[in-house]
Write an enzyme that holds these catalytic residues in place. Structure first.
Site, short mmCIF file in Angstrom:
data_model
loop_
_atom_site.label_atom_id
_atom_site.label_comp_id
_atom_site.label_asym_id
_atom_site.label_seq_id
_atom_site.Cartn_x
_atom_site.Cartn_y
_atom_site.Cartn_z
CE LYS A 199 -55.59 1.46 -37.86
NZ LYS A 199 -55.25 1.86 -39.24
NE ARG A 241 -50.81 4.31 -39.44
CZ ARG A 241 -50.13 3.43 -40.17
NH1 ARG A 241 -50.78 2.54 -40.87
NH2 ARG A 241 -48.81 3.44 -40.19
N GLY A 283 -57.97 -1.89 -45.37
CA GLY A 283 -57.71 -1.35 -46.70
C GLY A 283 -58.86 -0.60 -47.33
CG MET A 306 -62.56 3.86 -44.70
SD MET A 306 -63.28 4.33 -43.12
CE MET A 306 -62.69 3.04 -42.05
NE ARG A 345 -56.18 -5.34 -38.46
CZ ARG A 345 -56.17 -4.62 -39.57
NH1 ARG A 345 -56.84 -3.49 -39.63
NH2 ARG A 345 -55.49 -5.00 -40.64
CG HIS A 370 -56.30 -5.50 -50.63
ND1 HIS A 370 -57.01 -6.01 -51.69
CD2 HIS A 370 -57.17 -4.77 -49.91
CE1 HIS A 370 -58.26 -5.57 -51.64
NE2 HIS A 370 -58.39 -4.82 -50.58
CB SER A 429 -93.93 -25.27 -40.63
OG SER A 429 -92.63 -24.97 -41.12
CB CYS A 468 -89.86 -24.67 -43.28
SG CYS A 468 -91.47 -24.17 -43.92
CE1 TYR A 507 -89.40 -27.19 -38.11
CE2 TYR A 507 -90.79 -27.78 -36.25
CZ TYR A 507 -90.63 -27.55 -37.61
OH TYR A 507 -91.70 -27.69 -38.46
#
Length: 884
Positions: free
Chosen positions: A26, A96, A105, A107, A352, A468, A776, A843, A863
């Protein structure tokens, strides 16, 4: 001297958008907008470094901070022509939070700070609008008491509700100046009643109380929960932004609102948002009043009666629309913008990168690439792979009958059915028991986040598309319907009434977050179609990735899903899952209970056709793609009945119950996960693996005959610790292959490899690779055996390790790159030194985790393999890992 405070306003700023680590998102964006010349109320940011100091030093501040804050207030005063704390020309400020990552929302915020009995009267005289002055004062008392003093907002809402009922008023906007003056007196009396002290009148004391509360809110329960859910580090801290107040509650020529430069639910390239006349920002976000549309188009689509901002204040709307376009072009992304209009003058309070659904994120990324704002690589990197999970699950069947109870706003797309629950804590508890729940609230608040995350969907009676509930649900990928005004929710009686029907807690409803409908009962669903922008983006991703993506699948249904989601083969077929079928479990048990080799062979011969049929189906579906089949892995006792089932099963098998109990006792183990399982079964009972190998080879021959194409089966021997084990069992597999070749006259193409799931196997990988064609990494067991943890039991205490910072996350969810990862790197290095063409894959469950996939790319695996529904996530994560 360390600089703790960074100012902005008047067309210049000390910071910029590149300073998010120091100024928070912010603060950095406020500085950037000020430098761009946008109408930003002047202010300053206290850095995140102060937050770090605050927690490391017993919640105290650096010695030089107070002087820098005082200088910042003087500069705001110079730019506004006001003085903080002055009783005749007072400066009011907002306080803020602002973390590096957006935490909407989570904090605390305090608005209208600086008001007291004297300054409220001064503002009433200056503006000639006592209603505005005392409306602002009562708001400040409510918010400051709740956030700083610990006197809950419900105390003040109760007083306001009683006043409106006594005077027959429906809306807050109907309360006049005298009413607010009266309520201010009542509010202050309530504070004294609760605390035994008066509400603070000194603006400087108010300010430091608010600064401490905002820093303190970094560690509140909802912020901690949000950070855990979104993997935001605790040590980042928050900044504090102090900014001159501008007022949207000064009358009909004032307003406040929230806008998105593109639709956050669909991604449509059109301005989208809401506003409220004669209101302050929390009125929109909290959902206390249902807001109005920004544009004529939105109003027409919703059927609303109230004028849009475009119609009510056309010149202000045009100015705002120009700023929105400029901000999106500057940040090269969809923007979420808060604004206030004070007596016809526009102020931009925040911008933002906007939270969005996965569907919207993909459309926005593809559109921005098509508009040449982004490259294709940038578009691929913009999407959070985990968010694709929102797109990969069923939606409501449009042909299914539905009984609509109410309609609200389509706040977050997707459909969900579940039991009605009115309390967030109960939602979390029931979901933990495996029950599907819909959290039904009049409106949600940040304290409900744990229940919102646990619920299948969220339904609120109040609130708009930027409330919210809507914002958090979209970020979590939960379906949400907000502002369903036809609902009457009674928390005390635990019922909700709609369309003349009363539903109790526990009854099932369905919500459709794409249409806003609320339906009675459970409505059938259909599978999603992954085409259009999704297919475009995934095509781009596939062009960038190096690693292949396979699926863990052993049923035809799973294999088809895997192919639909773009899997390039099967990386793990767990053959034991095939044995639990009702038609087969009896023969499996006969095999286990056989006293002789001949008895086992007879039972295995009955299982062979079933196994062969399974593999034929998989080979057909995968159509020449690699299929890795793991031979039987779990301990044999898992196939035998539980004690209460023994008599029934013994009767089915035609044996004495005592014999079955004796065999159960013979096979029982103190620690079966480290016992007689995997290749150890193959060593003791090689005929089991012989049967499975024959089924694989005969299936391959059958499908090759049908298609005319050569198949390469990959046979995987589990839980190998020593090359000797592998060589013994590979020789058996090779012998079966040679026999099938002799019987069929066909040359078989196959590979035999192993799972690396024991530390010894990783350390001896160079030796094992001399015989094995592929590895694997079975990271579920490799994590268990490296840590000495039971995955089933460790869930009871691993959260303590994560919450105390001893582990960054659960190692069964995201790969432990230091310990388990080092074993994988050792095995890769030693294995490929012995066999340069060694194929490597993973895997375990980690194969679908984006952070783990980044490690796999760095470790040069060929992979990853994951559950079918995570294949698109893995494809995108692998592309991002390759892009860096």
């Amino acid at each position: 001297m360390t600089k703790w405070v960074y100012g902005f306003g008047g067309g210049k700023a000390d910071g910029s958008a590149k300073m998010k680590e120091l100024l928070g998102g912010k603060g950095a964006n406020l500085a950037e907008m000020a430098s761009l010349g946008l109408p930003v109320p002047p202010g300053f940011t206290i850095t995140t470094e102060v937050c770090t100091h605050f927690y490391k030093n017993g919640k105290t501040y650096p010695d030089t901070l107070r002087a820098q804050v005082e200088a910042g207030l003087v500069e705001i005063g110079r730019l506004t022509g006001r003085t903080f704390g002055d009783v005749s020309n007072p400066l009011l400020v907002s306080v803020r939070s602002g973390a590096r990552a957006s935490m909407p929302g989570m904090m605390d915020t305090v608005l209208n700070l600086g008001l007291n009995d004297a300054t409220a009267e001064a503002i009433a005289r200056e503006t000639g609008n006592p209603r505005f002055a005392y409306d602002s004062y009562r708001r400040f008392i409510t918010m400051y008491s709740d956030v700083v003093l610990g006197v809950g907002h419900e105390h003040f809402e109760e007083l306001l509700g009683a006043y409106k009922e006594e005077h027959d008023l429906s809306l807050d906007t109907e309360v006049d100046a005298d009413g607010w003056k009266d309520l201010v007196v009542q509010y202050k009396a309530k504070v004294r009643e609760e605390l035994g002290t008066d509400f603070p009148q000194d603006p400087v004391a108010q300010l430091w109380g608010a600064i401490g509360a905002v820093f303190g809110s970094w560690q509140n329960a909802r912020a901690n929960t949000y950070r855990r859910l979104h993997n935001i580090p605790d040590d980042w801290g928050t900044a504090v932004n102090i900014q001159a107040m501008v007022f949207g509650n000064m009358g009909e020529d004032s307003a406040t609102g929230v806008a998105f430069s593109r639709n956050p639910s669909t991604g449509e390239a059109a301005l989208y948002g809401e506003y409220l006349v004669n209101a302050q920002g929390e009125d929109v976000v909290a959902g206390l009043r249902t807001p109005q549309s920004l544009t004529k188009r939105e109003r027409a689509a919703s059927g609303a009666q109230d004028l849009s901002l475009e119609e009510k204040m056309p010149s202000v709307f045009k100015e705002f629309h120009d700023h929105v376009r400029r901000l999106e072009a500057h940040y090269r992304d969809m923007q979420d913008i808060e604004f206030t209009i004070e007596k016809g003058r526009l102020w931009v309070l925040q911008t933002r990168n906007g939270k969005r659904t996965a569907k919207a994120a993909i459309k926005i990324a593809v559109d921005l690439a098509s508009e040449k704002v982004l490259t294709r690589a940038e578009a691929v990197k913009r999407i959070d792979p985990a968010s694709l999970d929102q797109l990969l699950h069923p939606t409501l069947d449009p042909k299914a009958p539905r009984q609509v109870l109410a309609s609200g706003l389509p706040a977050s797309p997707g459909a969900a059915s579940g039991e009605i629950v009115f309390d967030a804590g109960e939602a979390e508890r029931l979901a933990g028991d495996g029950r599907d729940v819909i959290l039904v609230r009049i409106e949600t608040s940040p304290e409900d986040i744990h229940g919102m995350h646990a619920a299948r969907g969220i339904l609120t009676a109040r609130g708009g598309m930027t409330s919210h509930a809507a914002v958090v649900a979209r970020g979590m990928g939960r379906p949400c319907v907000s502002g369903a005004g036809g609902l009457r929710i009674d928390y005390a009686r635990q019922v909700v009434t709609a369309a003349g029907q009363t539903l109790k807690k526990g009854e099932v409803i369905t919500i459709d977050g794409s249409t806003g409908q609320v339906m009675k009962g459970r409505v059938p669903t259909i599978q999603p179609e992954l085409s259009g922008d999704f297919a475009t983006l995934m095509g781009w991703a596939d062009g960038f990735r190096r690693m292949k993506v396979r699926a863990n699948a052993e049923t035809p249904s799973d294999a088809r899903h895997a192919r639909d989601f773009g899997a390039e083969g099967i990386g793990l077929c767990r053959t034991e899952h095939m044995f639990f079928d009702d038609e087969r479990i009896t023969d499996v048990r006969r095999m286990i209970l056989a006293d002789t080799r001949g008895g086992r062979d007879t039972a295995l011969a009955r299982l062979l056709p079933h196994q062969r049929k399974d593999f034929v189906e998989l080979f057909r579906i995968m159509a020449g793609l690699p299929v890795t089949i793991r031979l039987l892995d779990p301990p044999l006792h898992e196939f035998l009945p539980k004690e209460h089932e023994v008599d029934e099963v013994a009767g089915t098998l035609g044996i004495e119950a005592g014999k079955l109990r004796n065999r159960l006792e013979d096979l029982s183990e103190f620690n079966p996960m480290l016992g007689h399982r995997g290749c150890r079964l193959g060593v003791s009972y090689p005929e089991i693996y012989d049967m499975q190998a024959r089924a694989i080879f005969e299936a391959a021959v059958q499908v090759e005959t049908e298609t005319g194409k050569t198949l390469t089966a990959e046979i995987m021997i589990p839980l190998v610790a020593m090359r000797g084990e592998f060589d013994f069992l590979k020789a058996r597999v090779d012998a079966v292959a040679k026999a099938v070749e002799g019987e069929t006259g066909r040359r078989l193409s196959y590979l035999v490899g192993t799972m690396i799931e024991l530390p010894r196997a990783a350390l001896r990988a160079g030796d094992i690779a001399k015989s094995a064609a592929f590895f694997s990494f079975g990271t579920n067991d490799l994590t268990q055996t490296t840590f000495g943890l039971s995955r089933d039991d460790s869930a009871k205490f691993l959260p303590d390790y994560v919450s105390r910072g001893l582990l960054p996350n659960d190692p069964f969810v995201s790969l432990d790159t230091e310990g388990v990862g080092e074993l994988i790197r050792i095995a890769e290095e030693r294995g490929r030194k012995a066999r340069p063409d060694l194929k490597l894959g993973i895997c375990g469950e980690h194969g679908g985790d984006p952070a783990s996939i980044r490690f796999c790319e760095a470790a040069r695996l060929d992979y990853v393999s994951c559950s079918p529904f995570r294949v698109p996530i893995a494809r995108l994560a692998a592309a991002q890992a390759a892009l860096g």
